[in-house]
Design a protein around this motif. Structure first.
Motif, PDB file in Angstrom:
ATOM      1  N   GLU A  74       0.810  -1.219   0.000  1.00  0.00           N
ATOM      2  CA  GLU A  74       0.000   0.000   0.000  1.00  0.00           C
ATOM      3  C   GLU A  74       0.840   1.264   0.000  1.00  0.00           C
ATOM      4  O   GLU A  74       0.467   2.283   0.583  1.00  0.00           O
ATOM      5  CB  GLU A  74      -0.982  -0.008   1.174  1.00  0.00           C
ATOM      6  CG  GLU A  74      -1.948  -1.181   1.123  1.00  0.00           C
ATOM      7  CD  GLU A  74      -2.944  -1.164   2.255  1.00  0.00           C
ATOM      8  OE1 GLU A  74      -2.908  -0.213   3.059  1.00  0.00           O
ATOM      9  OE2 GLU A  74      -3.759  -2.094   2.342  1.00  0.00           O
ATOM     10  N   ARG A  75       2.004   1.246  -0.646  1.00  0.00           N
ATOM     11  CA  ARG A  75       2.803   2.448  -0.882  1.00  0.00           C
ATOM     12  C   ARG A  75       2.611   2.831  -2.359  1.00  0.00           C
ATOM     13  O   ARG A  75       3.469   2.609  -3.199  1.00  0.00           O
ATOM     14  CB  ARG A  75       4.271   2.169  -0.559  1.00  0.00           C
ATOM     15  CG  ARG A  75       4.510   1.895   0.925  1.00  0.00           C
ATOM     16  CD  ARG A  75       5.967   1.535   1.226  1.00  0.00           C
ATOM     17  NE  ARG A  75       6.302   0.191   0.799  1.00  0.00           N
ATOM     18  CZ  ARG A  75       7.213  -0.101  -0.116  1.00  0.00           C
ATOM     19  NH1 ARG A  75       7.884   0.869  -0.714  1.00  0.00           N
ATOM     20  NH2 ARG A  75       7.469  -1.351  -0.434  1.00  0.00           N
ATOM     21  N   LEU A  76       1.447   3.397  -2.638  1.00  0.00           N
ATOM     22  CA  LEU A  76       1.016   3.519  -4.029  1.00  0.00           C
ATOM     23  C   LEU A  76       1.801   4.563  -4.809  1.00  0.00           C
ATOM     24  O   LEU A  76       1.950   4.443  -6.029  1.00  0.00           O
ATOM     25  CB  LEU A  76      -0.477   3.826  -4.083  1.00  0.00           C
ATOM     26  CG  LEU A  76      -1.358   2.662  -3.588  1.00  0.00           C
ATOM     27  CD1 LEU A  76      -2.812   3.047  -3.665  1.00  0.00           C
ATOM     28  CD2 LEU A  76      -1.110   1.400  -4.417  1.00  0.00           C
ATOM     29  N   ASP A  77       2.271   5.588  -4.147  1.00  0.00           N
ATOM     30  CA  ASP A  77       3.073   6.576  -4.888  1.00  0.00           C
ATOM     31  C   ASP A  77       4.353   5.940  -5.425  1.00  0.00           C
ATOM     32  O   ASP A  77       4.740   6.150  -6.577  1.00  0.00           O
ATOM     33  CB  ASP A  77       3.411   7.760  -3.975  1.00  0.00           C
ATOM     34  CG  ASP A  77       2.204   8.638  -3.725  1.00  0.00           C
ATOM     35  OD1 ASP A  77       1.255   8.565  -4.534  1.00  0.00           O
ATOM     36  OD2 ASP A  77       2.193   9.369  -2.710  1.00  0.00           O
ATOM     37  N   GLU A  78       5.018   5.135  -4.583  1.00  0.00           N
ATOM     38  CA  GLU A  78       6.216   4.435  -5.042  1.00  0.00           C
ATOM     39  C   GLU A  78       5.865   3.426  -6.131  1.00  0.00           C
ATOM     40  O   GLU A  78       6.614   3.272  -7.114  1.00  0.00           O
ATOM     41  CB  GLU A  78       6.877   3.720  -3.865  1.00  0.00           C
ATOM     42  CG  GLU A  78       7.415   4.632  -2.793  1.00  0.00           C
ATOM     43  CD  GLU A  78       8.021   3.856  -1.646  1.00  0.00           C
ATOM     44  OE1 GLU A  78       8.636   2.805  -1.911  1.00  0.00           O
ATOM     45  OE2 GLU A  78       7.861   4.285  -0.487  1.00  0.00           O
ATOM     46  N   ALA A  79       4.743   2.733  -5.951  1.00  0.00           N
ATOM     47  CA  ALA A  79       4.330   1.742  -6.950  1.00  0.00           C
ATOM     48  C   ALA A  79       4.075   2.402  -8.293  1.00  0.00           C
ATOM     49  O   ALA A  79       4.486   1.898  -9.348  1.00  0.00           O
ATOM     50  CB  ALA A  79       3.077   1.019  -6.468  1.00  0.00           C
ATOM     51  N   ARG A  80       3.424   3.560  -8.270  1.00  0.00           N
ATOM     52  CA  ARG A  80       3.092   4.241  -9.519  1.00  0.00           C
ATOM     53  C   ARG A  80       4.356   4.669 -10.266  1.00  0.00           C
ATOM     54  O   ARG A  80       4.445   4.538 -11.490  1.00  0.00           O
ATOM     55  CB  ARG A  80       2.212   5.449  -9.195  1.00  0.00           C
ATOM     56  CG  ARG A  80       1.589   6.093 -10.418  1.00  0.00           C
ATOM     57  CD  ARG A  80       0.639   7.221 -10.028  1.00  0.00           C
ATOM     58  NE  ARG A  80      -0.572   6.721  -9.405  1.00  0.00           N
ATOM     59  CZ  ARG A  80      -0.860   6.829  -8.105  1.00  0.00           C
ATOM     60  NH1 ARG A  80      -0.010   7.429  -7.289  1.00  0.00           N
ATOM     61  NH2 ARG A  80      -1.990   6.363  -7.625  1.00  0.00           N
ATOM     62  N   THR A  81       5.348   5.139  -9.529  1.00  0.00           N
ATOM     63  CA  THR A  81       6.586   5.580 -10.175  1.00  0.00           C
ATOM     64  C   THR A  81       7.289   4.424 -10.873  1.00  0.00           C
ATOM     65  O   THR A  81       7.695   4.528 -12.039  1.00  0.00           O
ATOM     66  CB  THR A  81       7.522   6.203  -9.125  1.00  0.00           C
ATOM     67  OG1 THR A  81       6.868   7.319  -8.518  1.00  0.00           O
ATOM     68  CG2 THR A  81       8.820   6.658  -9.773  1.00  0.00           C
ATOM     69  N   LEU A  95      -7.441   7.018  -4.449  1.00  0.00           N
ATOM     70  CA  LEU A  95      -6.057   6.623  -4.702  1.00  0.00           C
ATOM     71  C   LEU A  95      -5.649   6.807  -6.162  1.00  0.00           C
ATOM     72  O   LEU A  95      -4.460   6.819  -6.484  1.00  0.00           O
ATOM     73  CB  LEU A  95      -5.855   5.157  -4.298  1.00  0.00           C
ATOM     74  CG  LEU A  95      -6.018   4.849  -2.812  1.00  0.00           C
ATOM     75  CD1 LEU A  95      -5.867   3.354  -2.555  1.00  0.00           C
ATOM     76  CD2 LEU A  95      -5.004   5.629  -1.978  1.00  0.00           C
ATOM     77  N   GLY A  96      -6.618   6.888  -7.057  1.00  0.00           N
ATOM     78  CA  GLY A  96      -6.307   7.136  -8.455  1.00  0.00           C
ATOM     79  C   GLY A  96      -5.798   5.940  -9.232  1.00  0.00           C
ATOM     80  O   GLY A  96      -5.157   6.116 -10.269  1.00  0.00           O
ATOM     81  N   VAL A  97      -6.061   4.705  -8.744  1.00  0.00           N
ATOM     82  CA  VAL A  97      -5.598   3.514  -9.461  1.00  0.00           C
ATOM     83  C   VAL A  97      -6.726   2.800 -10.191  1.00  0.00           C
ATOM     84  O   VAL A  97      -6.514   1.732 -10.757  1.00  0.00           O
ATOM     85  CB  VAL A  97      -4.907   2.530  -8.490  1.00  0.00           C
ATOM     86  CG1 VAL A  97      -3.627   3.120  -7.960  1.00  0.00           C
ATOM     87  CG2 VAL A  97      -5.833   2.127  -7.348  1.00  0.00           C
ATOM     88  N   ASP A  98      -7.928   3.366 -10.171  1.00  0.00           N
ATOM     89  CA  ASP A  98      -9.059   2.798 -10.882  1.00  0.00           C
ATOM     90  C   ASP A  98      -9.844   3.957 -11.469  1.00  0.00           C
ATOM     91  O   ASP A  98     -10.494   4.717 -10.738  1.00  0.00           O
ATOM     92  CB  ASP A  98      -9.936   1.969  -9.929  1.00  0.00           C
ATOM     93  CG  ASP A  98     -11.090   1.281 -10.648  1.00  0.00           C
ATOM     94  OD1 ASP A  98     -11.290   1.549 -11.853  1.00  0.00           O
ATOM     95  OD2 ASP A  98     -11.789   0.474 -10.013  1.00  0.00           O
ATOM     96  N   GLY A  99      -9.764   4.107 -12.791  1.00  0.00           N
ATOM     97  CA  GLY A  99     -10.400   5.244 -13.435  1.00  0.00           C
ATOM     98  C   GLY A  99     -11.896   5.304 -13.241  1.00  0.00           C
ATOM     99  O   GLY A  99     -12.494   6.389 -13.282  1.00  0.00           O
ATOM    100  N   GLN A 100     -12.544   4.150 -13.037  1.00  0.00           N
ATOM    101  CA  GLN A 100     -13.988   4.125 -12.866  1.00  0.00           C
ATOM    102  C   GLN A 100     -14.427   4.416 -11.434  1.00  0.00           C
ATOM    103  O   GLN A 100     -15.590   4.713 -11.179  1.00  0.00           O
ATOM    104  CB  GLN A 100     -14.517   2.740 -13.267  1.00  0.00           C
ATOM    105  CG  GLN A 100     -14.415   2.426 -14.737  1.00  0.00           C
ATOM    106  CD  GLN A 100     -15.257   3.374 -15.570  1.00  0.00           C
ATOM    107  OE1 GLN A 100     -16.414   3.646 -15.238  1.00  0.00           O
ATOM    108  NE2 GLN A 100     -14.683   3.897 -16.631  1.00  0.00           N
ATOM    109  N   ALA A 101     -13.510   4.291 -10.483  1.00  0.00           N
ATOM    110  CA  ALA A 101     -13.889   4.349  -9.075  1.00  0.00           C
ATOM    111  C   ALA A 101     -14.548   5.663  -8.664  1.00  0.00           C
ATOM    112  O   ALA A 101     -15.556   5.643  -7.946  1.00  0.00           O
ATOM    113  CB  ALA A 101     -12.677   4.053  -8.194  1.00  0.00           C
ATOM    114  N   PRO A 102     -14.044   6.855  -9.062  1.00  0.00           N
ATOM    115  CA  PRO A 102     -14.711   8.081  -8.615  1.00  0.00           C
ATOM    116  C   PRO A 102     -16.174   8.160  -9.052  1.00  0.00           C
ATOM    117  O   PRO A 102     -17.040   8.567  -8.265  1.00  0.00           O
ATOM    118  CB  PRO A 102     -13.867   9.188  -9.265  1.00  0.00           C
ATOM    119  CG  PRO A 102     -12.511   8.576  -9.434  1.00  0.00           C
ATOM    120  CD  PRO A 102     -12.781   7.142  -9.781  1.00  0.00           C
TER     121      PRO A 102
END
Length: 844
Positions: free
Chosen positions: A453-460, A667-674
């Motif tokens: 759950e360190r998503l910023d690092e994962a995204r990079t 978290l911004g990892v699922d475009g449909q979620a919002p």
């Protein structure tokens, strides 16, 4: 246990006919039982033996003779994580709730020992566990830890476990091993007397005793394969009283449990060593030459020797058990149709890593490659956590001698743990692959960050993997890039990269890799909302998986097809595909496929108006923890659960799930979620508040892709407006939803939108079939044309010289013929029809 000895009549007083010649073995078990019953110290006795030598019967005897609490637990039919520990707890617990409590305790820091101590507090207990080699790896590890624990409870507890001779049981240093073997001639003769309903003829008895050679299971099976007339000597005996049928009954379970490569190689060795007079042995070189000619991989050889199935002395190979040699020869498997004679594991290794490395006679690398093949076979068609264990061990053995293969084994172990939904196991697999560099290192770091759950690092890190998907045309690396895109929620990139991986696998004729590439692509298309493409890809993947024997991939494709069918409204297809997926996924521990299949069943139920049933099915999938849904899918199921829960009146549960989903959406990892989160808020809101949230949801759907989910939001919005008695405002969202559902080939959902639209008093927007208009009479066509132009019944009556009542009668016939309910729907139903033209020719 397969091949266990059976008797045909009851035993006499004070004797057990199944145990002639077993006094020493009974004494060892009896000594342990006496110590435990007196509270003078426990321990572990391991009973080993070959098929049919009586391991299960000895355990049953130990349970019968023990004066205190005793439990006999067989290997669970489905080997999934913790299934063995659950079976053990279930044998002792008074209720299912107590089983669940004990299992939670066993899986926690306290361990299995604490759970069992709570079930049998203060009492001596004897636990007899049969066929431990068939138990899942998690339960075996928990047992090994329990046996090491000191304390008062351990002194009151005894364990008698059985295992096949070629498996080693981990345990404390003082473990006693009882090895069952052949019976002496007189003991076998006494057993034969108990097996036969009547005393066999003397010559028949001697021939059976000679053929069975003291093996109790073979003797019992041979007797069962003879008729009473043959036993009595009135009918001739078969040429071989211990033929293929007898050997298959006794040894079929053992041979069936081996990987395909090991079973085929065992048959090759049996053929080289053959001969009617027994096992002559063969040189290693001769076996390798024959295996090469038969196109059978030789990597499993070291494993067969280590497991005790083969004996190796210098440069010679032979069988420890002559009956096993004959059974392997009689049951020699043929190559699967449509493939090149290699096992699924061997084809996987070759397709992923290129040409096989030359077989090495000994060494860690050779054993590692053998385990790699086994792990790949289990990943393709067996329990995935068994594959995880084999692949991790393979990586350790390959180590620095074969770093590319070692790293690939670790990534494959991670895939196995991912399919099982086991986050700690995923991290354990990734831990040892830190020496990789470049894109593979980015993939490793990104996944570790995402799983923790360190998503910023994962995204990079993962963004670099996706951006460099063109850096290599190697299919296995492209599949990782596509998986990285899915973790980031970039479904378009995932579909594109997985499509490239599929194209490369086809171009390079990688038969075994095709099903996996198709599996990844079908899932990416499903996530993107391209349901028709996902179905087409999944059907192709299903055929490829069945051709290559990859049952686990087939289960995932069935789950994808079930989800697509839940969109198209094909209820029977949902049940069929979900059932086939679950039949494989549950026993093999495929948590991801189980979650997809259950989700599909729930969506089908929701589409049929069974909200209560759908909510009950979805609730476990959105629950966190080991009993919940797959960690990568849990949040994706929440919007469907909220819709079902609100309709079923389970509002508190829906609010709880929506609150957690809000964090996920941010978290911004699922475009449909919002957009889906806003829809959930609208479903839960009161008064006029839903209008604001529905509007927000529709706005957020713009540019997010997946028109199907946008149409579901519009349908929910339009339905809410209609129920608020605002039909004029409801028609716009409902018409938009209807058109979108029709374009998305979702007829079931289109029917729901059409029904809601009709309930507003408006047309569904669908033009009538030209043939239906052609079935109208000329008079009905004239009246329909005038109605479409806005004329009233009285105006039509005056123009055509009819009574208003006659016009109304003709108009009702028009409605029935065109399948509409009112004049409001008539203009759209005749949208293609020229209102100024002549009547259409009537269909005959």
């Amino acid at each position: 246990m397969r091949g266990a000895t059976h008797t045909a009549r009851a035993a006499g007083p004070g004797q057990d006919p199944r145990w002639y010649g077993r006094a020493a073995e009974l004494a060892v078990v009896g000594e342990l039982s006496a110590r435990v019953a007196a509270g003078a110290g426990g321990g572990v006795v391991c009973v080993t033996g070959g098929p049919g030598e009586g391991r299960s019967t000895l355990l049953a005897r130990a349970v019968r003779d023990f004066p205190g609490t005793a439990a006999l637990v067989a290997a669970p039919g489905h080997r999934v994580p913790w299934s063995g520990a659950r079976a053990l707890c279930a044998a002792l617990a008074p209720s299912e709730a107590a089983v669940r409590r004990a299992l939670r305790l066993a899986r926690g820091p306290a361990g299995l020992g604490a759970a069992l101590a709570g079930l049998v507090p203060g009492r001596p207990a004897l636990f007899c566990l049969d066929d431990l080699h068939l138990w899942d790896a998690h339960s075996r590890a928990a047992l090994a830890a329990t046996w090491q624990e000191p304390g008062p409870w351990a002194r009151r507890t005894g364990w008698v476990v059985s295992s096949a001779r070629h498996h080693r049981v981990p345990g404390p240093a003082g473990i006693r091993t009882v090895r069952l073997g052949r019976l002496g001639r007189e003991a076998a003769r006494a057993l034969l007397g108990e097996l036969c309903p009547a005393s066999p003829a003397g010559a028949v008895a001697e021939r059976l005793l000679d053929a069975a050679d003291g093996h109790p299971g073979v003797l019992a099976a041979a007797v069962r394969h003879l008729t009473p007339a043959q036993l009595a000597g009135r009918a001739p005996l078969p040429g071989d009283v211990v033929g293929g049928g007898v050997l298959a009954e006794v040894y079929g379970g053992l041979l069936g449990s081996l990987p395909v490569d090991g079973r085929r190689l065992l048959a090759v060795v049996a053929g080289v060593c053959g001969g009617a007079d027994g096992d002559r042995g063969a040189t290693v070189g001769a076996v390798l030459d024959r295996a090469r000619e038969a196109r059978v991989p030789a990597e499993p050889l070291d494993g067969l020797v280590a497991d005790g199935l083969l004996r190796r002395t210098g440069g010679m190979l032979g069988f420890e058990d002559p009956f096993l040699r004959r059974a392997a020869l009689a049951g020699r498997p043929a190559p699967a149709d449509g493939v090149d004679g290699r096992s699924p594991g061997e084809r996987h290794r070759a397709d992923r890593l290129g040409p096989p490395v030359p077989v090495r006679a000994r060494g860690a690398a050779a054993r590692g490659r053998s385990l790699l093949v086994r792990g790949l076979a289990a990943l393709a068609g067996g329990p995935v956590m068994d594959a995880h264990a084999s692949l991790l061990r393979a990586a350790e053995l390959l180590g620095s001698q074969a770093p590319v293969e070692a790293a690939d084994a670790r990534f494959l172990a991670m895939e196995a743990a991912w399919a099982a939904g086991d986050v700690p196991a995923c991290l354990a697999a990734l831990e040892g692959a830190r020496e990789r560099r470049g894109t593979e290192r980015d993939f490793l770091d990104g996944l570790r960050a995402a799983l923790t759950e360190r998503l910023d690092e994962a995204r990079t890190a993962l963004s670099r993997v996706v951006a460099l998907d063109g850096a290599s045309d190697e299919p296995r690396l492209l599949l990782r890039a596509g998986s990285a895109a899915l973790v980031l929620g970039d479904t378009d990139a995932a579909a594109r990269v997985h499509g490239r991986a599929l194209a490369r696998a086809r171009a390079e004729h990688r038969t075994a890799l095709l099903p996996r590439a198709l599996e990844h692509l079908a899932y990416a298309e499903l996530r993107a909302g391209n349901h028709s493409l996902a179905a087409r890809t999944a059907r192709e993947g299903l055929r490829a998986a069945e051709l290559t024997g990859q049952r686990n991939v087939a289960a995932h494709q069935h789950a994808v097809l079930a989800l697509v069918a839940s969109v198209t409204g094909e209820g029977a297809a949902v049940v069929e595909h979900a059932g086939r997926a679950l039949a494989i996924a549950r026993p093999h521990g495929l948590a991801q496929a189980v979650t997809l299949a259950e989700w599909a069943l729930a969506r089908g139920e929701l589409g049929r108006g069974l909200a209560d049933q759908a909510a009950a099915r979805l609730r476990p999938l959105v629950r966190p923890g080991p009993r919940g849904g797959h960690f990568a899918l849990r949040m994706m199921v929440v919007p469907c659960f909220v819709e079902a829960a609100v309709a079923a009146g389970r509002v508190a549960e829906a609010r709880e799930a929506t609150s957690e989903y809000a964090v996920w959406a941010g978290l911004g990892v699922d475009g449909q979620a919002p957009a889906q989160w806003a829809r959930c808020r609208a479903l839960l809101a009161r008064g006029e508040e839903p209008a604001r949230w529905f509007g927000e949801a529709v706005l957020r759907h713009e540019g997010a892709g997946n028109d199907f989910e946008r149409a579901r939001t519009l349908l929910a919005y339009g339905t809410w407006l209609r129920r608020r008695r605002r039909p004029g405002e409801a028609r716009g969202p409902l018409r938009d939803a209807l058109v979108t559902f029709e374009r998305a080939a979702a007829p079931g959902w289109a029917d729901r939108a059409r029904g809601e639209l009709r309930a507003t008093g408006a047309t569904s927007g669908s033009a009538a079939d030209p043939e239906a208009v052609g079935e109208l009479t000329p008079q009905q066509q004239r009246i329909a044309r005038l109605v479409a132009q806005g004329a009233t019944n009285r105006e039509i009556a005056e123009r055509l010289g009819l009574s208003p009542r006659t016009v109304d009668h003709h108009l009702r016939g028009v409605y029935a013929r065109l399948g509409i309910r009112s004049r409001v729907e008539l203009p759209a139903a005749l949208g293609w029809f020229d209102p100024e033209g002549e009547p259409a020719p009537r269909r005959r």
